[in-house]
Motif scaffolding. Structure first.
Motif, PDB file in Angstrom:
ATOM      1  N   HIS A  12      17.747  -0.156 -24.872  1.00 47.16           N
ATOM      2  CA  HIS A  12      17.908   1.217 -25.348  1.00 47.16           C
ATOM      3  C   HIS A  12      19.298   1.416 -25.950  1.00 47.16           C
ATOM      4  N   LYS A  13      20.315   0.944 -25.247  1.00 45.77           N
ATOM      5  CA  LYS A  13      21.688   1.094 -25.739  1.00 45.77           C
ATOM      6  C   LYS A  13      21.864   0.387 -27.078  1.00 45.77           C
ATOM      7  N   ASN A  14      21.394  -0.866 -27.159  1.00 41.29           N
ATOM      8  CA  ASN A  14      21.521  -1.621 -28.417  1.00 41.29           C
ATOM      9  C   ASN A  14      20.794  -0.923 -29.553  1.00 41.29           C
ATOM     10  N   LEU A  15      19.577  -0.487 -29.282  1.00 43.41           N
ATOM     11  CA  LEU A  15      18.772   0.142 -30.323  1.00 43.41           C
ATOM     12  C   LEU A  15      19.387   1.437 -30.824  1.00 43.41           C
ATOM     13  N   THR A  16      19.920   2.239 -29.922  1.00 41.99           N
ATOM     14  CA  THR A  16      20.397   3.576 -30.313  1.00 41.99           C
ATOM     15  C   THR A  16      21.859   3.617 -30.730  1.00 41.99           C
ATOM     16  N   THR A  17      22.591   2.517 -30.556  1.00 44.30           N
ATOM     17  CA  THR A  17      24.009   2.558 -30.937  1.00 44.30           C
ATOM     18  C   THR A  17      24.382   1.581 -32.049  1.00 44.30           C
ATOM     19  N   ASP A  18      23.630   0.492 -32.214  1.00 45.95           N
ATOM     20  CA  ASP A  18      23.976  -0.510 -33.225  1.00 45.95           C
ATOM     21  C   ASP A  18      23.521  -0.071 -34.614  1.00 45.95           C
ATOM     22  N   THR A  19      24.204  -0.615 -35.624  1.00 53.02           N
ATOM     23  CA  THR A  19      23.724  -0.484 -36.995  1.00 53.02           C
ATOM     24  C   THR A  19      23.181  -1.851 -37.386  1.00 53.02           C
ATOM     25  N   PHE A  20      22.100  -1.841 -38.157  1.00 56.40           N
ATOM     26  CA  PHE A  20      21.390  -3.090 -38.404  1.00 56.40           C
ATOM     27  C   PHE A  20      21.257  -3.444 -39.874  1.00 56.40           C
ATOM     28  N   SER A  21      21.599  -2.536 -40.749  1.00 57.76           N
ATOM     29  CA  SER A  21      21.387  -2.820 -42.170  1.00 57.76           C
ATOM     30  C   SER A  21      22.732  -2.947 -42.875  1.00 57.76           C
ATOM     31  N   SER A  23      23.669  -1.421 -45.347  1.00 53.21           N
ATOM     32  CA  SER A  23      24.144  -0.096 -45.756  1.00 53.21           C
ATOM     33  C   SER A  23      24.706   0.697 -44.576  1.00 53.21           C
ATOM     34  N   GLY A  24      24.655   0.121 -43.361  1.00 47.14           N
ATOM     35  CA  GLY A  24      25.238   0.785 -42.203  1.00 47.14           C
ATOM     36  C   GLY A  24      24.300   1.731 -41.475  1.00 47.14           C
ATOM     37  N   LEU A  25      23.017   1.702 -41.824  1.00 53.20           N
ATOM     38  CA  LEU A  25      22.069   2.571 -41.141  1.00 53.20           C
ATOM     39  C   LEU A  25      21.703   1.994 -39.776  1.00 53.20           C
ATOM     40  N   GLY A  26      21.429   2.888 -38.838  1.00 49.49           N
ATOM     41  CA  GLY A  26      20.968   2.507 -37.517  1.00 49.49           C
ATOM     42  C   GLY A  26      19.761   3.346 -37.138  1.00 49.49           C
ATOM     43  N   ASN A  28      19.419   5.885 -35.246  1.00 47.21           N
ATOM     44  CA  ASN A  28      19.638   7.334 -35.294  1.00 47.21           C
ATOM     45  C   ASN A  28      19.556   7.903 -36.712  1.00 47.21           C
ATOM     46  N   ASP A  29      19.648   7.039 -37.700  1.00 48.76           N
ATOM     47  CA  ASP A  29      19.522   7.497 -39.086  1.00 48.76           C
ATOM     48  C   ASP A  29      18.075   7.606 -39.535  1.00 48.76           C
ATOM     49  N   ILE A  30      17.147   6.946 -38.843  1.00 43.88           N
ATOM     50  CA  ILE A  30      15.754   6.980 -39.289  1.00 43.88           C
ATOM     51  C   ILE A  30      14.789   7.484 -38.219  1.00 43.88           C
ATOM     52  N   CYS A  31      15.341   7.950 -37.113  1.00 42.28           N
ATOM     53  CA  CYS A  31      14.451   8.397 -36.043  1.00 42.28           C
ATOM     54  C   CYS A  31      13.776   9.722 -36.400  1.00 42.28           C
ATOM     55  N   ASP A  32      12.613   9.929 -35.792  1.00 42.64           N
ATOM     56  CA  ASP A  32      11.933  11.219 -35.954  1.00 42.64           C
ATOM     57  C   ASP A  32      12.638  12.254 -35.090  1.00 42.64           C
ATOM     58  N   ARG A  33      12.802  13.417 -35.646  1.00 42.74           N
ATOM     59  CA  ARG A  33      13.401  14.546 -34.938  1.00 42.74           C
ATOM     60  C   ARG A  33      12.603  15.784 -35.303  1.00 42.74           C
ATOM     61  N   VAL A  34      12.518  16.707 -34.373  1.00 42.35           N
ATOM     62  CA  VAL A  34      11.867  17.970 -34.680  1.00 42.35           C
ATOM     63  C   VAL A  34      12.695  18.712 -35.708  1.00 42.35           C
ATOM     64  N   SER A  35      14.009  18.641 -35.569  1.00 39.94           N
ATOM     65  CA  SER A  35      14.918  19.198 -36.567  1.00 39.94           C
ATOM     66  C   SER A  35      16.185  18.347 -36.555  1.00 39.94           C
ATOM     67  N   ASN A 126      13.321   1.438 -45.072  1.00 42.01           N
ATOM     68  CA  ASN A 126      12.259   0.443 -44.918  1.00 42.01           C
ATOM     69  C   ASN A 126      12.814  -0.925 -44.535  1.00 42.01           C
ATOM     70  N   GLU A 127      13.960  -1.303 -45.140  1.00 43.05           N
ATOM     71  CA  GLU A 127      14.603  -2.564 -44.779  1.00 43.05           C
ATOM     72  C   GLU A 127      15.079  -2.528 -43.333  1.00 43.05           C
ATOM     73  N   LEU A 128      15.603  -1.382 -42.915  1.00 40.31           N
ATOM     74  CA  LEU A 128      16.067  -1.237 -41.543  1.00 40.31           C
ATOM     75  C   LEU A 128      14.904  -1.361 -40.563  1.00 40.31           C
ATOM     76  N   GLU A 129      13.766  -0.766 -40.892  1.00 42.13           N
ATOM     77  CA  GLU A 129      12.592  -0.891 -40.019  1.00 42.13           C
ATOM     78  C   GLU A 129      12.201  -2.359 -39.856  1.00 42.13           C
ATOM     79  N   ASP A 130      12.226  -3.117 -40.961  1.00 42.66           N
ATOM     80  CA  ASP A 130      11.903  -4.543 -40.881  1.00 42.66           C
ATOM     81  C   ASP A 130      12.925  -5.286 -40.016  1.00 42.66           C
ATOM     82  N   THR A 131      14.206  -4.958 -40.200  1.00 42.57           N
ATOM     83  CA  THR A 131      15.263  -5.600 -39.427  1.00 42.57           C
ATOM     84  C   THR A 131      15.109  -5.286 -37.945  1.00 42.57           C
ATOM     85  N   LEU A 132      14.816  -4.025 -37.637  1.00 44.12           N
ATOM     86  CA  LEU A 132      14.619  -3.643 -36.238  1.00 44.12           C
ATOM     87  C   LEU A 132      13.451  -4.404 -35.634  1.00 44.12           C
ATOM     88  N   GLN A 133      12.389  -4.513 -36.395  1.00 47.03           N
ATOM     89  CA  GLN A 133      11.224  -5.231 -35.907  1.00 47.03           C
ATOM     90  C   GLN A 133      11.592  -6.692 -35.625  1.00 47.03           C
TER      91      GLN A 133
END
Length: 187
Positions: A12-21, A23-26, A28-35, A126-133
């Motif tokens: 959880h910590k790695n997923l929510t704090t690291d950047t993987f792309s 371009s510096g996206l992690g 928290n940049d692509i997560c679903d949020r109600v707002s 989309n690249e970040l999703e692939d990297t996360l996977q």
């Protein structure tokens, strides 16, 4: 077991704090949020520890992890089957005494990023999703020192599979039409 929970908290910590792309996206940049002001849509029992390993270890030492889960289920009417699989229950009390699967759900969507007004980041998302996977499925499961296995299910992977099946089915459909025409013409 405590080791599995510690590992899940590290994931959880790695997923929510690291950047993987690049371009510096992690996450928290692509997560679903109600707002945009609200936290990411995350669904798991790690919340009972405040996502903190030392709190989890304190609760484990005090022997209150299962009682906390049972309280959530019985008092707050929150079914633990949402978070746990292979739940083992006491035969007399029907209380949870163990589980074989811990579900960690992290909602992601390219269409609901923290920058919804910036469609130009769709490619990076989309690249970040692939990297996360790759990172949290293939890399994680390749590490033989891990206690658990990750099974990742994403809407993207389902979409890719459906797209692949449609392509294969289309080829088979066209081939069957040609075979039918050939048989009709030759007989």
């Amino acid at each position: 077991r405590e080791e599995y929970l510690a590992e899940a908290l590290q994931i959880h910590k790695n997923l929510t704090t690291d950047t993987f792309s690049p371009s510096g996206l992690g996450y928290n940049d692509i997560c679903d949020r109600v707002s945009p002001e609200l936290p990411c849509d995350v669904s798991n029992i790690l919340m009972i520890f405040g996502y903190d390993t030392s709190t989890m270890r304190t609760m484990a030492d005090a022997g209150i992890i299962y009682s906390t889960l049972n309280d959530l289920e019985t008092v707050q009417n929150l079914p633990m089957s949402i978070y746990l699989g292979g739940i083992e229950r006491d035969a007399d009390t029907d209380l949870i005494v163990g589980a074989k699967i811990l579900r960690l759900v992290y909602a992601m969507s390219a269409s609901n990023t923290t920058h919804p007004e910036r469609p130009e980041i769709l490619k990076e998302v989309n690249e970040l999703e692939d990297t996360l996977q790759d990172k949290f499925y293939w890399d994680f499961n390749a590490d033989s020192s891990r206690l658990a296995n990750i099974r990742m299910i994403t809407t993207k992977s389902v979409d890719d599979e459906i797209g692949r099946l449609i392509k294969v089915d289309s080829v088979l459909f066209v081939a069957s039409i040609f075979a039918t025409v050939f048989i009709l013409c030759c007989t």
